[in-house]
Design an enzyme around this catalytic site. Structure first.
Site, mmCIF file in Angstrom:
data_model
loop_
_atom_site.group_PDB
_atom_site.id
_atom_site.type_symbol
_atom_site.label_atom_id
_atom_site.label_comp_id
_atom_site.label_asym_id
_atom_site.label_seq_id
_atom_site.Cartn_x
_atom_site.Cartn_y
_atom_site.Cartn_z
ATOM 1 N N ASP A 64 0.751 -1.287 -0.071
ATOM 2 C CA ASP A 64 0.214 -0.013 -0.048
ATOM 3 C C ASP A 64 0.901 1.254 0.065
ATOM 4 O O ASP A 64 1.966 1.151 0.128
ATOM 5 C CB ASP A 64 -0.848 0.051 1.195
ATOM 6 C CG ASP A 64 -2.078 1.000 1.031
ATOM 7 O OD1 ASP A 64 -2.214 1.707 0.295
ATOM 8 O OD2 ASP A 64 -3.138 0.912 1.684
HETATM 9 C C1 BGC Z 1 -4.888 3.377 0.206
HETATM 10 C C2 BGC Z 1 -5.210 2.312 -1.042
HETATM 11 C C3 BGC Z 1 -4.922 3.039 -2.576
HETATM 12 C C4 BGC Z 1 -3.377 3.887 -2.209
HETATM 13 C C5 BGC Z 1 -3.303 4.558 -3.689
HETATM 14 C C6 BGC Z 1 -3.551 4.217 0.013
HETATM 15 O O1 BGC Z 1 -3.533 5.184 0.910
HETATM 16 O O2 BGC Z 1 -4.877 2.525 1.474
HETATM 17 O O3 BGC Z 1 -6.237 1.601 -0.930
HETATM 18 O O4 BGC Z 1 -5.037 2.190 -3.508
HETATM 19 O O5 BGC Z 1 -3.568 4.682 -1.258
HETATM 20 O O6 BGC Z 1 -3.767 5.954 -3.613
#
Ligand code: BGC
Length: 766
Positions: free
Chosen positions: A258
Site C-alpha cells: 500500500d
Molecule cells: C490506500 C489504498 C490506495 C492507495 C493509492 C492508500 O492510501 O490505502 O487503498 O489504493 O492509497 O492511492
C-alpha cells in the site's frame, strides 16, 4: 555497466532480460515511480501527473531493455483519475459504479462480473494497466471508515463477489490489485496498528476472501496492507506474503505495498519487504531503490530475492496493455456504463421495511427532506472515490419519472446545499483533501414543525434521505455517524408526526456506505430503503425501486445491530479520532496513545457468527432484504457429489403477483466435534433469474467439503470433522425455509504453520 547484450523484453526472454539487468536497474524496477502530489518521503495517497494524470502510481520504464512503465489507478468503485488536465479541454470523468457494499448486496455474481467488465474497460481505455481493487477486507465492525469499499462481514460472500469482480475486470486485459492484504479492518492508526488475531480467525475470516480470489480468479496483483499482523508489518511479512499466499494458495502475481509512508528504520524495512515477497514498493522513493542496492552490496539482502521479484515484475509487465502498446481511446462508453451502474445499483439496494406503501403508485408530488436528497452521495471518500461526471440526486430521479417535489422545500434545500458546499471550499476545511476525492456530508438543516405542516398539504408522501459519508484514514463515530444526529431524529419525528396522521406515507432512503442505527426510529416511518452509495445514477435507481420499475432483491451482507456496542469488537475498536487532526488521522506518524494494537478478542465470532451463536437480537439480520413479491422454497435435495463435495438443489417459486428475484442462502451447521463451531456459517448462495409470478427455478449449488472445514490450529490444518451436517436454506440467517442433513467423512488439509499471535489474547468462547 557490465552488460553487452541488450535484449528487448518479450514474454519468452525474461531470463535473458534479468541477466542483462544491472543491480541498479533491478532495484529501480522494484520501486515505483513516485508521487507528484506530496514530495519527499511523506507521500501517502497515490497521485501522479505523468502518464495518466491522477492515477495512483507508475512502475518505472527501462528503455534500454524495452520495459515500459505501467500505470496503477485507484478504484474500486470506478477508475480514479483526474477529471480535467492542464491545457486540455477534454474531460476524463469515469463512471461512478455502486460502492462495494452495494454490489455485494446484490448477491449476484453475474451482475458483479458485468460491472467488473465495465470497470476494466474504463481502466483500459483511460490508459491504465491495473486498478487498485477489489477491496476484500472484512466488515469486522460497522465503525470502520472504509467498509463501503469492502463487501461483507462474511468471508464467503467477500470471496465469491471478489472472484466475480476480478474475472470481470481482468477479462478486459488489465489487472486487479486485491487489497488490503490483510486484516485492514480499521482506519485508525492504520500505518502503525498491530492487528492481533488468532491463527484460526485469520484463516477462516480475514484471509479466506483473499484465498478464494487467488485460487479462483488469478489476480494479477495484490496489495499488502499498512498494518501489522501479529507483530510484523504485513508489507514485510514473509509468512503472509510467501508462506500463505504463494506456498499454500499458489498465487502467481505480484504483491505491491500500500502507498507507504516513511517508517522507522526504513533501510531494514525495505530489505524485509523485498525478502518477504513484496515485489513492488509504491508509490516509490529513490531511497528505497538505494536501500535495495546497498542491501545487496553489503550482503544484507540476498540477490536471489531481488531476482525473484524482478522476474515476477517482468511476468506482470508482459501481460499489460502498455507492453502490448495498446492504443487507448480516452473515450470509454460512459453512456453504456451509466446504464450498467443504474441497473446494478437497484439490485444491491436493500428494502428494510415496507408497511404496504411501496411500490408507490399514482405519486405526483413528494416533500423531500434531508440534505442528501439534494446532494446525493454517489460514493465514499478518499482513494476509493471516483471523479464522476454527475450524481443524480433525488429531485432529478423523481422528476425523470414524472414526480415533482414541493417547490418551497426544494428551494430551501437546494440553496442551502449550494451555499454549504461553497462555504466548505472557501473555509479551506482540514477535510480539504476529501473535497477532491468525493463529496463530504453536509450538516442537516433544522426543518421546523411549521415548515413540515406546510409540506403535508402540498405533498402525497414524504421522503427523507439520511446520508452518511466516510472514507480512507478515518473511522466512524458512534454518535452522529452510526447513530442519528439530534437534527436527523428531530426531522424524522416532525415529518412522521405530520404526514402519517394525514394518511401520507413517510419513506426513508439511507444513502450511506455503511450500517447505521435504525431500531430507535424505524417504527416512526412506513418504509426504509437502504440505497447505499449507489454510484452516479443514484436518484434514478432509487426512483426505479420506489415505483416498482425494479423490484428490490438486495440482501444485507452484514448484520445491522441494534446498537454499535452490540458487536463484541466495538469494545476494542478505536473511537478517539475526534481528538486528532486530519493529518494525524490519516496516519502520517501520529499515534493515538495505547492504540498501536487491536486485539481481536471476538476471534471467529464476527458478524452473524456472533449474533446467531450467542442468540442476540439484531435490527436486521445478515442476508435480510424484502421484495415486492413472495417466494416459496421447495424441499431441498442434498447429496454427495463425488467424494469431495456436496450438491444442494432447491426450487424457488415466485408466489406473488410481481416478477422478482430471490437469493437462496445455504447455512451449514456442523456436528459437535473437537473444534468449537459457530451456530451456522454461510457456505453457498445462488440468485434466481427474474421470475414471473407463478414461475419457478431450480438452483443447484456445489459445496466442496474443504469449504466446510474449520482451521485446526493444533494440527495447522483445515479440518472437516466427520458427522452429520445440517444444510439450512433460507432467505436470511434468521429466516430458514428448509433443512436437510448429510453425513460426511473427515477431511483434512495441512497448511503452513505461521502467523501465530505473540500476545496472549483473551478469546471469546461459547
Ligand atoms: C490506500 C489504498 C490506495 C492507495 C493509492 C492508500 O492510501 O490505502 O487503498 O489504493 O492509497 O492511492
Amino acid at each position: 555497466m557490465t552488460t553487452t547484450a541488450q535484449p528487448k523484453l518479450s514474454a519468452t526472454n525474461i531470463d535473458e532480460v534479468i541477466k542483462a539487468m544491472t543491480l541498479e536497474e533491478k532495484a529501480q524496477l522494484l520501486v515505483g515511480g513516485g508521487n507528484d502530489s506530496f514530495t519527499g518521503s511523506g507521500a501517502m495517497l497515490g497521485h501522479q501527473e505523468r502518464l495518466v494524470a491522477g492515477a495512483a502510481g507508475i512502475t518505472v520504464e527501462n528503455k534500454r531493455l524495452g520495459i515500459p512503465a505501467t500505470v496503477l489507478t485507484d478504484g474500486p468503485a470506478g477508475v480514479h483519475i483526474d477529471a480535467t488536465r492542464k491545457n486540455d479541454s477534454q474531460t476524463y470523468y469515469a463512471t461512478g459504479f455502486p460502492v462495494g457494499t452495494c454490489l455485494a448486496c446484490s448477491w449476484n455474481t453475474e451482475l458483479v462480473e458485468a460491472v467488473g467488465k465495465a470497470i476494466g474497460n474504463e481502466t483500459l481505455e483511460y490508459g491504465c494497466d491495473v486498478i487498485l481493487g477489489p477491496g476484500l477486507n472484512i466488515h469486522r465492525n460497522p465503525l470502520c471508515g472504509r467498509n463501503f469499499e469492502y463487501y461483507s462481514e462474511d468471508p464467503f460472500v467477500t470471496g465469491k463477489i471478489g472472484v466475480a469482480m476480478t474475472r470481470g475486470i481482468q477479462s478486459q486485459g488489465v489487472g486487479v490489485s486485491a487489497k488490503h492484504y490483510a486484516v485492514n479492518s480499521q482506519e485508525s492508526n492504520r500505518t502503525i496498528v498491530d492487528e492481533r488475531v488468532s491463527q484460526r480467525a485469520l484463516r477462516e475470516i480475514y484471509l479466506r476472501g483473499f484465498e478464494y480470489v487467488v485460487r479462483e480468479s488469478d489476480p494479477w496483483t495484490l496489495m499488502s496492507a499498512y498494518n501489522s499482523v501479529n507483530g510484523k508489518y504485513a508489507q514485510g511479512n514473509k509468512d503472509l506474503l510467501t508462506s500463505v499466499l504463494r506456498d499454500d494458495w499458489g498465487f502467481r502475481g505480484i504483491v505491491m505495498t500500500d502507498w507507504i509512508s516513511k517508517r522507522e528504520g526504513q533501510g531494514l524495512f525495505t530489505i524485509d519487504e523485498v525478502e518477504a515477497g513484496n515485489d513492488l514498493l509504491t508509490p516509490g522513493f529513490p531511497a528505497q531503490a538505494e536501500d535495495i542496492v546497498n542491501g545487496v552490496k553489503s550482503g544484507k539482502l540476498d540477490i536471489k530475492y531481488v531476482d525473484q521479484n524482478v522476474r515476477r515484475m517482468l511476468e506482470y509487465i508482459v501481460k499489460t496493455p502498455r507492453f502490448r502498446n495498446y492504443q487507448f481511446s480516452n473515450k470509454p462508453d460512459l453512456k453504456a456504463h451509466a446504464l450498467i451502474t443504474r441497473q446494478s445499483s437497484t439490485e444491491g439496494m436493500v428494502l428494510l421495511k415496507n408497511a404496504g406503501v411501496l411500490p408507490i403508485k399514482n405519486l405526483k408530488t413528494v416533500a423531500l427532506f434531508g440534505v442528501n436528497s439534494y446532494d446525493f452521495l454517489a460514493g465514499g471518500l478518499g482513494s476509493g472515490a471516483v471523479n464522476v461526471p454527475y450524481s443524480v440526486d433525488m429531485v432529478t430521479g423523481l422528476k425523470n419519472i414524472g414526480v415533482s417535489t414541493t417547490p418551497l422545500l426544494t428551494e430551501i434545500y437546494q440553496n442551502y446545499v449550494k451555499f454549504a458546499n461553497a462555504k466548505l471550499k472557501a473555509d479551506k476545511n482540514p477535510m480539504m483533501w476529501f473535497l477532491d476525492t468525493g463529496r463530504p456530508k453536509l450538516d442537516e438543516i433544522d426543518i421546523t414543525a411549521r415548515c413540515v405542516q406546510h409540506e403535508v398539504k402540498e405533498a402525497d408522501a414524504a421522503i427523507i434521505t439520511i446520508g452518511r459519508q466516510a472514507g480512507e484514514g478515518l473511522d466512524r463515530e458512534i454518535e452522529g455517524e452510526f447513530n442519528l444526529s439530534a437534527a436527523e431524529k428531530a426531522m424524522i419525528s416532525r415529518v412522521s408526526d405530520a404526514f402519517r396522521p394525514a394518511g401520507k406515507p413517510v419513506i426513508v432512503i439511507i444513502n450511506s456506505g455503511s450500517v447505521i442505527e435504525t431500531a430507535s426510529w424505524r417504527d416512526r416511518v412506513d418504509a426504509i430503503l437502504c440505497a447505499w452509495q449507489p454510484g452516479e445514477e443514484g436518484g434514478n435507481s432509487v426512483a426505479d425501486v420506489l415505483t416498482g420499475k425494479a423490484n428490490p432483491s438486495g440482501k444485507l451482507t452484514m448484520t445491522w445491530p441494534i446498537a454499535a456496542t452490540d458487536h463484541p469488537s466495538t469494545k476494542n475498536f478505536p473511537q478517539e479520532m475526534d481528538n486528532y487532526t486530519f493529518r494525524e488521522m490519516i496516519g502520517w506518524g501520529a499515534q493515538i496513545p495505547g492504540r498501536d494494537y487491536t486485539n481481536h478478542e471476538e476471534d471467529i465470532y464476527v458478524g452473524y457468527r456472533y449474533f446467531d451463536t450467542f442468540q442476540k437480537e439484531v435490527a436486521y439480520p445478515f442476508g435480510f432484504g424484502l421484495s415486492y413479491t413472495t417466494f416459496q422454497f421447495s424441499k431441498p435435495a442434498v447429496k454427495a457429489k463425488g467424494k469431495d463435495a456436496v450438491e444442494v438443489s432447491i426450487t424457488v417459486k415466485n408466489t406473488g403477483s410481481t416478477s422478482g428475484k430471490e437469493v437462496a442462502q445455504v447455512y451449514v451447521q456442523a456436528p459437535k466435534g473437537r473444534l468449537e463451531k459457530p451456530a451456522q456459517e454461510l457456505k453457498a448462495f445462488a440468485k434466481t433469474r427474474e421470475l414471473q409470478p407463478g414461475e419457478s427455478q431450480t438452483l443447484t449449488m456445489v459445496i466442496p467439503v474443504r469449504d466446510l472445514a474449520s482451521f485446526d490450529e493444533a494440527g495447522s490444518q483445515w479440518l472437516t470433522e466427520a458427522g452429520t451436517y445440517t444444510f439450512r436454506i433460507g432467505s436470511s440467517s434468521r429466516d430458514i425455509h428448509a433443512t436437510a442433513n448429510i453425513k460426511l467423512n473427515e477431511y483434512t488439509e495441512k497448511v503452513s504453520n505461521v502467523l501465530a499471535p505473540k500476545a496472549k489474547l483473551n478469546l471469546l468462547k461459547q
